[in-house]
Design an enzyme around this catalytic site. Sequence first.
Site, PDB file in Angstrom:
ATOM      1  N   GLN A  79     -10.175  -3.798  -3.620  1.00 58.99           N
ATOM      2  CA  GLN A  79     -11.514  -3.355  -3.221  1.00 58.99           C
ATOM      3  C   GLN A  79     -12.558  -3.808  -4.232  1.00 58.99           C
ATOM      4  O   GLN A  79     -13.669  -4.207  -3.871  1.00 58.99           O
ATOM      5  CB  GLN A  79     -11.523  -1.821  -3.100  1.00 58.99           C
ATOM      6  CG  GLN A  79     -12.811  -1.280  -2.534  1.00 58.99           C
ATOM      7  CD  GLN A  79     -13.030  -1.736  -1.095  1.00 58.99           C
ATOM      8  OE1 GLN A  79     -12.153  -1.606  -0.262  1.00 58.99           O
ATOM      9  NE2 GLN A  79     -14.207  -2.270  -0.807  1.00 58.99           N
TER      10      GLN A  79
ATOM     11  N   CYS B 154     -16.285   1.664   0.349  1.00 55.60           N
ATOM     12  CA  CYS B 154     -15.120   0.834   0.703  1.00 55.60           C
ATOM     13  C   CYS B 154     -14.757   0.951   2.176  1.00 55.60           C
ATOM     14  O   CYS B 154     -14.093   0.071   2.722  1.00 55.60           O
ATOM     15  CB  CYS B 154     -13.938   1.180  -0.179  1.00 55.60           C
ATOM     16  SG  CYS B 154     -13.329   2.866   0.035  1.00 55.60           S
TER      17      CYS B 154
ATOM     18  N   ARG C  29     -13.514  -8.691   1.659  1.00 55.60           N
ATOM     19  CA  ARG C  29     -12.094  -8.447   1.380  1.00 55.60           C
ATOM     20  C   ARG C  29     -11.281  -9.695   1.758  1.00 55.60           C
ATOM     21  O   ARG C  29     -10.372 -10.097   1.027  1.00 55.60           O
ATOM     22  CB  ARG C  29     -11.591  -7.237   2.202  1.00 55.60           C
ATOM     23  CG  ARG C  29     -12.214  -5.900   1.822  1.00 55.60           C
ATOM     24  CD  ARG C  29     -11.740  -5.411   0.473  1.00 55.60           C
ATOM     25  NE  ARG C  29     -10.298  -5.309   0.384  1.00 55.60           N
ATOM     26  CZ  ARG C  29      -9.563  -4.272   0.811  1.00 55.60           C
ATOM     27  NH1 ARG C  29     -10.163  -3.226   1.338  1.00 55.60           N
ATOM     28  NH2 ARG C  29      -8.246  -4.278   0.681  1.00 55.60           N
TER      29      ARG C  29
ATOM     30  N   ASP D 295     -17.291   7.237  -1.786  1.00 57.49           N
ATOM     31  CA  ASP D 295     -16.073   7.108  -0.973  1.00 57.49           C
ATOM     32  C   ASP D 295     -15.821   8.467  -0.324  1.00 57.49           C
ATOM     33  O   ASP D 295     -16.478   9.465  -0.659  1.00 57.49           O
ATOM     34  CB  ASP D 295     -14.896   6.689  -1.881  1.00 57.49           C
ATOM     35  CG  ASP D 295     -13.637   6.298  -1.109  1.00 57.49           C
ATOM     36  OD1 ASP D 295     -13.694   6.194   0.136  1.00 57.49           O
ATOM     37  OD2 ASP D 295     -12.586   6.112  -1.756  1.00 57.49           O
TER      38      ASP D 295
ATOM     39  N   ARG E 196       0.882  -1.177   0.000  1.00 55.59           N
ATOM     40  CA  ARG E 196       0.000   0.000   0.000  1.00 55.59           C
ATOM     41  C   ARG E 196       0.912   1.218   0.000  1.00 55.59           C
ATOM     42  O   ARG E 196       1.689   1.411   0.938  1.00 55.59           O
ATOM     43  CB  ARG E 196      -0.933  -0.003   1.218  1.00 55.59           C
ATOM     44  CG  ARG E 196      -1.649   1.331   1.395  1.00 55.59           C
ATOM     45  CD  ARG E 196      -2.787   1.274   2.383  1.00 55.59           C
ATOM     46  NE  ARG E 196      -3.933   0.581   1.825  1.00 55.59           N
ATOM     47  CZ  ARG E 196      -5.168   0.680   2.309  1.00 55.59           C
ATOM     48  NH1 ARG E 196      -5.425   1.431   3.367  1.00 55.59           N
ATOM     49  NH2 ARG E 196      -6.164   0.021   1.753  1.00 55.59           N
TER      50      ARG E 196
ATOM     51  N   HIS F 132      -7.259   0.933  -6.536  1.00 54.43           N
ATOM     52  CA  HIS F 132      -7.473   0.068  -5.364  1.00 54.43           C
ATOM     53  C   HIS F 132      -8.159  -1.213  -5.862  1.00 54.43           C
ATOM     54  O   HIS F 132      -9.333  -1.459  -5.590  1.00 54.43           O
ATOM     55  CB  HIS F 132      -8.344   0.802  -4.340  1.00 54.43           C
ATOM     56  CG  HIS F 132      -8.373   0.165  -2.981  1.00 54.43           C
ATOM     57  ND1 HIS F 132      -7.641  -0.959  -2.650  1.00 54.43           N
ATOM     58  CD2 HIS F 132      -9.064   0.489  -1.852  1.00 54.43           C
ATOM     59  CE1 HIS F 132      -7.876  -1.281  -1.398  1.00 54.43           C
ATOM     60  NE2 HIS F 132      -8.730  -0.429  -0.896  1.00 54.43           N
TER      61      HIS F 132
HETATM   62  N1   CP Z   1     -11.294  -0.174   2.215  1.00 56.76           N
HETATM   63  C1   CP Z   1     -10.032  -0.217   2.690  1.00 56.76           C
HETATM   64  O1   CP Z   1      -9.077  -0.469   1.955  1.00 56.76           O
HETATM   65  O2   CP Z   1      -9.911  -0.007   4.015  1.00 56.76           O
HETATM   66  P1   CP Z   1      -8.576   0.190   4.858  1.00 56.76           P
HETATM   67  O3   CP Z   1      -7.992   1.526   4.483  1.00 56.76           O
HETATM   68  O4   CP Z   1      -9.002   0.128   6.288  1.00 56.76           O
HETATM   69  O5   CP Z   1      -7.616  -0.916   4.502  1.00 56.76           O
HETATM   70  N1  NVA Z   2      -9.954   6.522  -1.529  1.00 53.66           N
HETATM   71  C1  NVA Z   2      -9.579   6.149  -0.192  1.00 53.66           C
HETATM   72  C2  NVA Z   2      -9.774   4.692   0.012  1.00 53.66           C
HETATM   73  C3  NVA Z   2      -9.442   4.205   1.389  1.00 53.66           C
HETATM   74  C4  NVA Z   2      -9.630   2.736   1.534  1.00 53.66           C
HETATM   75  C5  NVA Z   2      -8.135   6.542   0.069  1.00 53.66           C
HETATM   76  O1  NVA Z   2      -7.299   6.389  -0.815  1.00 53.66           O
HETATM   77  O2  NVA Z   2      -7.842   7.038   1.168  1.00 53.66           O
END
Ligand code: CP
Ligand code: NVA
Length: 302
Positions: free
Chosen positions: A132, A257, A285, A217, A102, A129
């Site tokens: 997701q 998400c 997930r 989101d 990440r 992502h």
């Molecule tokens: N939806 C998602 O990726 O959540 P987190 O940021 O908690 O991993």
């Molecule tokens: N769009 C959000 C998703 C978090 C899971 C971010 O990137 O923070």
Amino acid sequence: MRHFLSVADLSGDEFRAIIKRGSEFRKQFEAGENQALFPRKTMAMIFEKSSTRTRVSFEAGMAQLGGHALYLSPDDTQLGRGEPMEDTARVLSQMVDIVMIRTYSHEALQRFCSASSIPVINGLSDLFHPCQLLADMQTYFDYRGDIKGKTVAWIGDGNNVCNSFINTAKLLDFNLRIASPVGYLPNQSLLDNAGSQVTLSTSVNEAVDKADLIVTDVWSSMGHESESNKRTVAFADYSVTKAHLDLATKDALFMHCLPAHRGEEVDANVIDGDQSVVWDEAGNRLHAQKALIEFLLMSANS
Ligand code: CP
Ligand code: NVA
């Protein structure tokens, strides 16, 4: 050997097979069955941003598959002291079987991948992502069957999750209507390549009209926190409300998400209402990613 940096790394058939397998994993899990298919396999998880769902689902998922996952943060690895992504990839490839990252820069993820001799999973970058979307589609298919030909409304920021929805619309053949404020549209080259299935709506009402699925989101993704005052103004008309849900088909679902901000991008009576499937979406997930790990480990061994 395969990587999963983007939904577009899979064919439509592969995507469908992975989420079908994810549903099987969920049923086995609920029945208390043993899923230890990959004893002694190890996943390294590099998190340069916060996470609840992604971290827990990958770590628990590896444990359920009989393997092990290692949490690595830049604060206490040499990545935070400037060791190049490529060198980290070469070292981890000597020690573990699969890596999840990440990070901010999608380009850094691609550089890691180019030096990796083990499968790499994008656990969220600024651009995409994809994990997701595996969970979201598994959830939709489980509730309503195949999404081909259905209409999805994306409301709000044209962010990493929205970009992955664009790729998935193309792959699984559904219509995607995006309602985002000017200045917060999704990636233009993805839109250019998406074709007629993906359209920009001029209002939230237009996007949700007879939609089968409504998704939103946060207004400020990770890395954009300093813009949050400006974004609150720009997104003021982009909250998903019960009135929007009532314009959609009567069996429309709502997804997010998570984490969510009630009273900002979504009203509490929507996310906590009976058309919301956000808890199954989050739970999936775990299972969709076990199916992804299986797919990637098998591809690495074949
Ligand atoms: N939806 C998602 O990726 O959540 P987190 O940021 O908690 O991993
Ligand atoms: N769009 C959000 C998703 C978090 C899971 C971010 O990137 O923070």
